[in-house]
Motif scaffolding. Sequence first.
Motif, short mmCIF file in Angstrom:
data_model
loop_
_atom_site.label_atom_id
_atom_site.label_comp_id
_atom_site.label_asym_id
_atom_site.label_seq_id
_atom_site.Cartn_x
_atom_site.Cartn_y
_atom_site.Cartn_z
N ARG A 169 0.82 -1.15 -0.19
CA ARG A 169 -0.02 -0.04 0.08
C ARG A 169 0.69 1.19 -0.12
O ARG A 169 1.58 1.54 -0.97
N ASN A 170 1.20 1.88 0.96
CA ASN A 170 1.83 3.21 1.09
C ASN A 170 3.37 2.70 1.21
O ASN A 170 3.66 1.88 1.57
N GLY A 171 3.94 3.73 0.63
CA GLY A 171 5.50 3.68 0.68
C GLY A 171 6.04 4.02 -0.78
O GLY A 171 5.59 4.70 -1.32
N THR A 172 7.13 3.41 -0.98
CA THR A 172 7.90 3.55 -2.22
C THR A 172 7.90 2.39 -2.94
O THR A 172 8.34 1.16 -2.50
N TYR A 173 7.88 2.33 -4.31
CA TYR A 173 7.82 1.43 -5.15
C TYR A 173 8.90 1.93 -6.15
O TYR A 173 8.77 3.18 -6.70
N ALA A 174 9.78 1.03 -6.73
CA ALA A 174 10.76 1.37 -7.62
C ALA A 174 10.99 0.07 -8.53
O ALA A 174 11.17 -1.01 -8.03
N ALA A 175 11.54 0.62 -9.83
CA ALA A 175 11.82 -0.72 -10.63
C ALA A 175 12.81 0.10 -11.74
O ALA A 175 12.59 1.09 -12.06
N ARG A 176 13.94 -0.90 -12.16
CA ARG A 176 14.69 -0.24 -13.52
C ARG A 176 14.31 -1.10 -14.69
O ARG A 176 14.09 -2.44 -14.43
N VAL A 177 13.55 -0.65 -15.56
CA VAL A 177 12.72 -0.87 -16.56
C VAL A 177 13.60 -0.54 -18.06
O VAL A 177 13.89 0.67 -18.08
N LYS A 178 13.66 -1.44 -19.06
CA LYS A 178 14.15 -1.19 -20.50
C LYS A 178 13.06 -1.02 -21.29
O LYS A 178 12.39 -2.22 -21.44
N PHE A 179 12.59 0.08 -21.94
CA PHE A 179 11.55 0.17 -22.91
C PHE A 179 12.19 -0.03 -24.25
O PHE A 179 13.50 0.40 -24.50
N SER A 180 11.31 -0.59 -25.19
CA SER A 180 11.71 -0.78 -26.38
C SER A 180 10.89 0.08 -27.49
O SER A 180 9.62 -0.05 -27.26
N ASP A 181 11.63 0.91 -28.34
CA ASP A 181 10.77 1.42 -29.65
C ASP A 181 10.48 0.74 -30.55
O ASP A 181 9.39 0.47 -31.34
N ALA A 182 11.32 -0.40 -30.74
CA ALA A 182 11.28 -1.23 -32.16
C ALA A 182 11.29 -2.64 -31.54
O ALA A 182 11.90 -3.03 -30.59
N PRO A 183 10.80 -3.34 -32.66
CA PRO A 183 10.69 -4.92 -32.49
C PRO A 183 12.16 -5.50 -32.35
O PRO A 183 12.74 -5.03 -33.10
N LYS A 184 12.23 -6.67 -31.72
CA LYS A 184 13.66 -7.31 -32.12
C LYS A 184 13.73 -8.22 -33.38
O LYS A 184 14.67 -8.39 -33.76
#
Length: 477
Positions: free
Chosen positions: A290-305
């Motif tokens: 619920r309350n607190g801090t949520y964090a993630a390191r995420v790699k988004f992609s613009d193009a398909p592989k």
Amino acid sequence: MRTRPTVGRARLALALAALLGGGALTALPAAQAAPSAAGLTVQYRTSAGGATADQTEPWLKIRNTGSSAVQLSQVKVRYYFKADSPNASYRFACSWAVRGCSALTGTFGTLGKPTATADRYLEIGFTPAAGTLAPGADTGDMQVRFHQTSWQTVRQSDDYSFNGAQTSYANWDKVTAQFAGATVWGAAPEGNDPTEPTDPPDPTDPPGGGQALFDDFAYSSHTDPAISAHGWSVRSNSGGPGVPGATWDPSKVTFVSAGGNSVMNLETSTAGTGASTTHTEVLTKATKFRNGTYAARVKFSDAPKLGPDGDHLVQTFFTINDLKAPMADDYAEYDFEYLPNGGWGEPSNILYTTSWETYNPDPWQAVNQHSEQRVSYAGWHDLVVTIDNSAITYYVDGQHFGTHDAQYLPERPMSINFNQWLIDLNGQTSTTPRAYDQQVDYVLHVKDQVLTPAQVAAEVAAYRGAGTAFVDEVPSS
């Protein structure tokens, strides 16, 4: 996380990330402590010089002024301070070290004879991996720090070893060094020679400590039993959001190496039909956040592989609970959603952060607040959202992305989720197969504590420095 139209433009507020450290600083005169027979001296500076601070930052170097090499695993350094309250507990972390944070240890101890300026100490030690210190050499920077586990402000001005004016390295005899159990540098607070018996030191909590979830996603495959044991579910059940008739394929969740870390890879693919479309999702089995801090390191992609580009793709990190009834007021959801090719009426790249109060799926009605930025976010990004009793605040790469109002605060706990899916098949009508990747490096949740992005980065570094790949101390709701 569901298919929905956009709900108008939102304001985007960007703030400069605070600079760590300072510019060129003039060295202060060295403390007049003669090198001992063992040939060790300790140099100190601080990068947090205020009378009070979020955390104490005693940066240290150890120099070998003798004529023979010193095994660092036999060296202990103590920094003395006054606890902020009798019941205060502290957490050690290493932001950076020339010898590697994983080669440093940090434990807290209680002085047998408290003084007006010291009743605790932080003891820095070394693992065998730290190696030896050659004559004339120093360890280089050891940028260590500690803070209250509650993240309450610490008062430094009454700490024995603290010197707020010492912002360049210089010898400092209010930090002691021991070699093979004997004091060879500095002076402890009166009556507390480090070789005298004291209360047993309290080992530092695993970095992060407290009620936190941290996962480095160091798994072998989607069938690794540790995934379920650690509280995750790899989705296989049918249903929305996304293209009707698509499947959610657990086998498309894999684990690969990137930048020296294990990362989770979510693949979404299609050949232009619902039956050929596969989505991916990983979520916590428990709804206890619920309350607190949520964090993630995420790699988004613009193009398909592989294959042609243009699909209306959604790449996400979010928290959510279930909608018990249309327009139920105890629903909650907090999203990072990246659309590399547009969708929901948008023609191209857009990143949304959205805080949900409730919605009605049919006929569609939504009550939410969102912020947006229409630029490419291809690549790795640090995503942070904090929830307290007054607001929801989103950050991307340390910059403020948006703050949403108290009316959108959660009434019930939520799960933590990552997924990648196609809104529809209108962005690319080809029947040529194509596939897209979204990657996740880590996830962190700290219950009931609002951390800055810099504090998040330091917590993650401390976990990794301690070799901690997974911890879940968040109690069931």
